[in-house]
Design a protein around this motif. Structure first.
Motif, PDB file in Angstrom:
ATOM      1  N   MET A   1       0.837  -1.183   0.000  1.00  0.00           N
ATOM      2  CA  MET A   1       0.000   0.000   0.000  1.00  0.00           C
ATOM      3  C   MET A   1       0.881   1.245   0.000  1.00  0.00           C
ATOM      4  O   MET A   1       1.840   1.347   0.751  1.00  0.00           O
ATOM      5  N   ASN A   2       0.524   2.194  -0.837  1.00  0.00           N
ATOM      6  CA  ASN A   2       1.227   3.469  -0.884  1.00  0.00           C
ATOM      7  C   ASN A   2       0.417   4.529  -0.154  1.00  0.00           C
ATOM      8  O   ASN A   2      -0.723   4.296   0.230  1.00  0.00           O
ATOM      9  N   HIS A   3       1.046   5.704   0.016  1.00  0.00           N
ATOM     10  CA  HIS A   3       0.418   6.771   0.781  1.00  0.00           C
ATOM     11  C   HIS A   3       0.377   8.083   0.005  1.00  0.00           C
ATOM     12  O   HIS A   3       1.294   8.384  -0.766  1.00  0.00           O
ATOM     13  N   LEU A   4      -0.677   8.845   0.255  1.00  0.00           N
ATOM     14  CA  LEU A   4      -0.787  10.237  -0.156  1.00  0.00           C
ATOM     15  C   LEU A   4      -0.753  11.040   1.128  1.00  0.00           C
ATOM     16  O   LEU A   4      -1.630  10.885   1.985  1.00  0.00           O
ATOM     17  N   ILE A   5       0.264  11.863   1.279  1.00  0.00           N
ATOM     18  CA  ILE A   5       0.442  12.656   2.489  1.00  0.00           C
ATOM     19  C   ILE A   5       0.187  14.116   2.127  1.00  0.00           C
ATOM     20  O   ILE A   5       0.929  14.705   1.338  1.00  0.00           O
ATOM     21  N   LEU A   6      -0.887  14.662   2.669  1.00  0.00           N
ATOM     22  CA  LEU A   6      -1.253  16.050   2.401  1.00  0.00           C
ATOM     23  C   LEU A   6      -0.762  16.915   3.553  1.00  0.00           C
ATOM     24  O   LEU A   6      -1.193  16.732   4.697  1.00  0.00           O
ATOM     25  N   VAL A   7       0.134  17.839   3.242  1.00  0.00           N
ATOM     26  CA  VAL A   7       0.775  18.685   4.250  1.00  0.00           C
ATOM     27  C   VAL A   7       0.251  20.107   4.126  1.00  0.00           C
ATOM     28  O   VAL A   7       0.291  20.696   3.040  1.00  0.00           O
ATOM     29  N   LYS A   8      -0.231  20.642   5.233  1.00  0.00           N
ATOM     30  CA  LYS A   8      -0.545  22.071   5.279  1.00  0.00           C
ATOM     31  C   LYS A   8       0.771  22.802   5.520  1.00  0.00           C
ATOM     32  O   LYS A   8       1.533  22.458   6.435  1.00  0.00           O
ATOM     33  N   HIS A   9       1.072  23.780   4.688  1.00  0.00           N
ATOM     34  CA  HIS A   9       2.334  24.529   4.759  1.00  0.00           C
ATOM     35  C   HIS A   9       2.642  25.000   6.174  1.00  0.00           C
ATOM     36  O   HIS A   9       1.766  25.083   7.036  1.00  0.00           O
ATOM     37  N   SER A  10       3.891  25.374   6.378  1.00  0.00           N
ATOM     38  CA  SER A  10       4.333  25.858   7.677  1.00  0.00           C
ATOM     39  C   SER A  10       3.912  27.316   7.894  1.00  0.00           C
ATOM     40  O   SER A  10       3.300  27.948   7.034  1.00  0.00           O
ATOM     41  N   LEU A  11       4.261  27.836   9.048  1.00  0.00           N
ATOM     42  CA  LEU A  11       3.841  29.153   9.518  1.00  0.00           C
ATOM     43  C   LEU A  11       4.398  30.284   8.638  1.00  0.00           C
ATOM     44  O   LEU A  11       5.613  30.457   8.546  1.00  0.00           O
ATOM     45  N   PRO A  12       3.500  31.073   8.006  1.00  0.00           N
ATOM     46  CA  PRO A  12       3.987  32.176   7.174  1.00  0.00           C
ATOM     47  C   PRO A  12       4.247  33.440   7.993  1.00  0.00           C
ATOM     48  O   PRO A  12       3.813  33.565   9.129  1.00  0.00           O
ATOM     49  N   GLU A  13       4.939  34.369   7.346  1.00  0.00           N
ATOM     50  CA  GLU A  13       5.068  35.714   7.891  1.00  0.00           C
ATOM     51  C   GLU A  13       3.851  36.471   7.377  1.00  0.00           C
ATOM     52  O   GLU A  13       3.686  36.653   6.168  1.00  0.00           O
ATOM     53  N   ILE A  14       2.986  36.871   8.275  1.00  0.00           N
ATOM     54  CA  ILE A  14       1.739  37.540   7.891  1.00  0.00           C
ATOM     55  C   ILE A  14       2.012  39.027   7.676  1.00  0.00           C
ATOM     56  O   ILE A  14       2.436  39.734   8.591  1.00  0.00           O
ATOM     57  N   VAL A  15       1.781  39.454   6.443  1.00  0.00           N
ATOM     58  CA  VAL A  15       1.964  40.855   6.072  1.00  0.00           C
ATOM     59  C   VAL A  15       0.625  41.343   5.509  1.00  0.00           C
ATOM     60  O   VAL A  15       0.286  41.038   4.364  1.00  0.00           O
ATOM     61  N   PRO A  16      -0.170  42.059   6.317  1.00  0.00           N
ATOM     62  CA  PRO A  16      -1.517  42.457   5.902  1.00  0.00           C
ATOM     63  C   PRO A  16      -1.583  43.209   4.574  1.00  0.00           C
ATOM     64  O   PRO A  16      -2.581  43.126   3.863  1.00  0.00           O
ATOM     65  N   SER A  17      -0.534  43.909   4.201  1.00  0.00           N
ATOM     66  CA  SER A  17      -0.553  44.697   2.961  1.00  0.00           C
ATOM     67  C   SER A  17      -0.247  43.865   1.713  1.00  0.00           C
ATOM     68  O   SER A  17      -0.343  44.363   0.593  1.00  0.00           O
ATOM     69  N   ILE A  18       0.095  42.593   1.894  1.00  0.00           N
ATOM     70  CA  ILE A  18       0.416  41.695   0.780  1.00  0.00           C
ATOM     71  C   ILE A  18      -0.631  40.587   0.742  1.00  0.00           C
ATOM     72  O   ILE A  18      -0.997  40.041   1.790  1.00  0.00           O
ATOM     73  N   PRO A  19      -1.136  40.209  -0.447  1.00  0.00           N
ATOM     74  CA  PRO A  19      -2.100  39.103  -0.531  1.00  0.00           C
ATOM     75  C   PRO A  19      -1.516  37.814   0.063  1.00  0.00           C
ATOM     76  O   PRO A  19      -0.334  37.512  -0.122  1.00  0.00           O
ATOM     77  N   ALA A  20      -2.355  37.075   0.764  1.00  0.00           N
ATOM     78  CA  ALA A  20      -1.911  35.849   1.448  1.00  0.00           C
ATOM     79  C   ALA A  20      -1.246  34.863   0.496  1.00  0.00           C
ATOM     80  O   ALA A  20      -0.329  34.138   0.895  1.00  0.00           O
ATOM     81  N   GLN A  21      -1.678  34.817  -0.766  1.00  0.00           N
ATOM     82  CA  GLN A  21      -1.078  33.867  -1.703  1.00  0.00           C
ATOM     83  C   GLN A  21       0.364  34.232  -2.054  1.00  0.00           C
ATOM     84  O   GLN A  21       1.057  33.443  -2.683  1.00  0.00           O
ATOM     85  N   GLN A  22       0.843  35.395  -1.588  1.00  0.00           N
ATOM     86  CA  GLN A  22       2.232  35.805  -1.825  1.00  0.00           C
ATOM     87  C   GLN A  22       3.099  35.725  -0.570  1.00  0.00           C
ATOM     88  O   GLN A  22       4.285  36.023  -0.613  1.00  0.00           O
ATOM     89  N   TRP A  23       2.511  35.349   0.558  1.00  0.00           N
ATOM     90  CA  TRP A  23       3.279  35.280   1.791  1.00  0.00           C
ATOM     91  C   TRP A  23       4.363  34.217   1.713  1.00  0.00           C
ATOM     92  O   TRP A  23       4.210  33.191   1.052  1.00  0.00           O
ATOM     93  N   VAL A  24       5.453  34.461   2.435  1.00  0.00           N
ATOM     94  CA  VAL A  24       6.556  33.506   2.561  1.00  0.00           C
ATOM     95  C   VAL A  24       6.590  32.995   3.999  1.00  0.00           C
ATOM     96  O   VAL A  24       5.887  33.515   4.870  1.00  0.00           O
ATOM     97  N   LEU A  25       7.420  32.005   4.251  1.00  0.00           N
ATOM     98  CA  LEU A  25       7.517  31.454   5.609  1.00  0.00           C
ATOM     99  C   LEU A  25       8.211  32.420   6.553  1.00  0.00           C
ATOM    100  O   LEU A  25       9.158  33.112   6.182  1.00  0.00           O
ATOM    101  N   SER A  26       7.761  32.413   7.781  1.00  0.00           N
ATOM    102  CA  SER A  26       8.441  33.156   8.845  1.00  0.00           C
ATOM    103  C   SER A  26       9.662  32.349   9.275  1.00  0.00           C
ATOM    104  O   SER A  26       9.829  31.189   8.885  1.00  0.00           O
ATOM    105  N   LYS A  27      10.501  32.956  10.079  1.00  0.00           N
ATOM    106  CA  LYS A  27      11.677  32.224  10.614  1.00  0.00           C
ATOM    107  C   LYS A  27      11.214  31.012  11.413  1.00  0.00           C
ATOM    108  O   LYS A  27      11.757  29.921  11.276  1.00  0.00           O
ATOM    109  N   ALA A  28      10.183  31.204  12.253  1.00  0.00           N
ATOM    110  CA  ALA A  28       9.654  30.074  13.037  1.00  0.00           C
ATOM    111  C   ALA A  28       9.092  28.999  12.113  1.00  0.00           C
ATOM    112  O   ALA A  28       9.256  27.804  12.364  1.00  0.00           O
ATOM    113  N   GLY A  29       8.443  29.415  11.037  1.00  0.00           N
ATOM    114  CA  GLY A  29       7.911  28.457  10.070  1.00  0.00           C
ATOM    115  C   GLY A  29       9.003  27.643   9.411  1.00  0.00           C
ATOM    116  O   GLY A  29       8.852  26.435   9.180  1.00  0.00           O
TER     117      GLY A  29
END
Length: 188
Positions: free
Chosen positions: A1-29
């Motif tokens: 049996m094989n697996h499909l592993i769906l991962v929710k991305h790590s913690l982004p750096e939230i920048v309210p002035s930039i659309p969420a689809q352009q956010w990058v990871l924070s240092k903690a992320g």
């Protein structure tokens, strides 16, 4: 049996002035990806695939590198299309997401209904599964579309599932058949 592993991305750096689809990871992320890689490695992945969004691409790269697996980007795995939606406070955003899951055929927020987002995401996963037949596949994507897929496959209550997913987190399905095997809501 094989697996499909769906991962929710790590913690982004939230920048309210930039659309969420352009956010990058924070240092903690970025740091959390080290623990994520160790947890994912135990599932013996063959390939790591990412949505086109930077926070998912970075998560996938930081996951694939330490476990020495190939990485690629795949269209159709992006988050529910919220293009043009202005930044909202936590409570307002949660309220919109609750309505999004509650009324999957209605356009609640952004440019896709829940039904449309789930169909797009599911079609992308089907293409990946065909191309990587008999492989253990890791897909790094986003909480809302992962939740929609989990709900479609299992019937789990979508809003409460979505709310419990941390940054990062993952679910494991069997292939073929998409039987839910594991839910790891948090790796921290």
């Amino acid at each position: 049996m094989n697996h499909l592993i769906l991962v929710k991305h790590s913690l982004p750096e939230i920048v309210p002035s930039i659309p969420a689809q352009q956010w990058v990871l924070s240092k903690a992320g970025q740091v959390r990806c080290t623990t994520l890689a160790a947890r994912i490695e135990s599932h013996f992945p063959d390939i790591v695939i990412s949505s086109v969004e930077p926070k998912a691409v970075q998560t996938a790269q930081l996951l694939a590198g330490p476990i020495n697996k190939p990485f690629r980007i795949w269209e159709g795995l992006h988050e529910h299309d919220r293009t043009g939606v202005e930044f909202m406070g936590h409570e307002q955003f949660e309220s919109k997401v609750r309505d999004f899951f509650k009324h999957p055929d209605k356009l609640i927020i952004g440019k896709e209904t829940a039904v449309q987002a789930c169909e797009r995401f599911s079609n992308a996963l089907s293409s990946i599964e065909i191309e990587y037949l008999n492989k253990n596949i890791v897909v790094v994507s986003h909480g809302t579309v992962i939740t929609l897929f989990v709900e479609k496959m299992t019937g789990l209550k979508s809003f409460s599932f979505w709310k419990n997913l941390d940054l990062p987190s993952f679910v494991v399905f069997s292939l073929p058949g998409h039987e839910l095997l594991t839910i790891v809501e948090s790796i921290v």
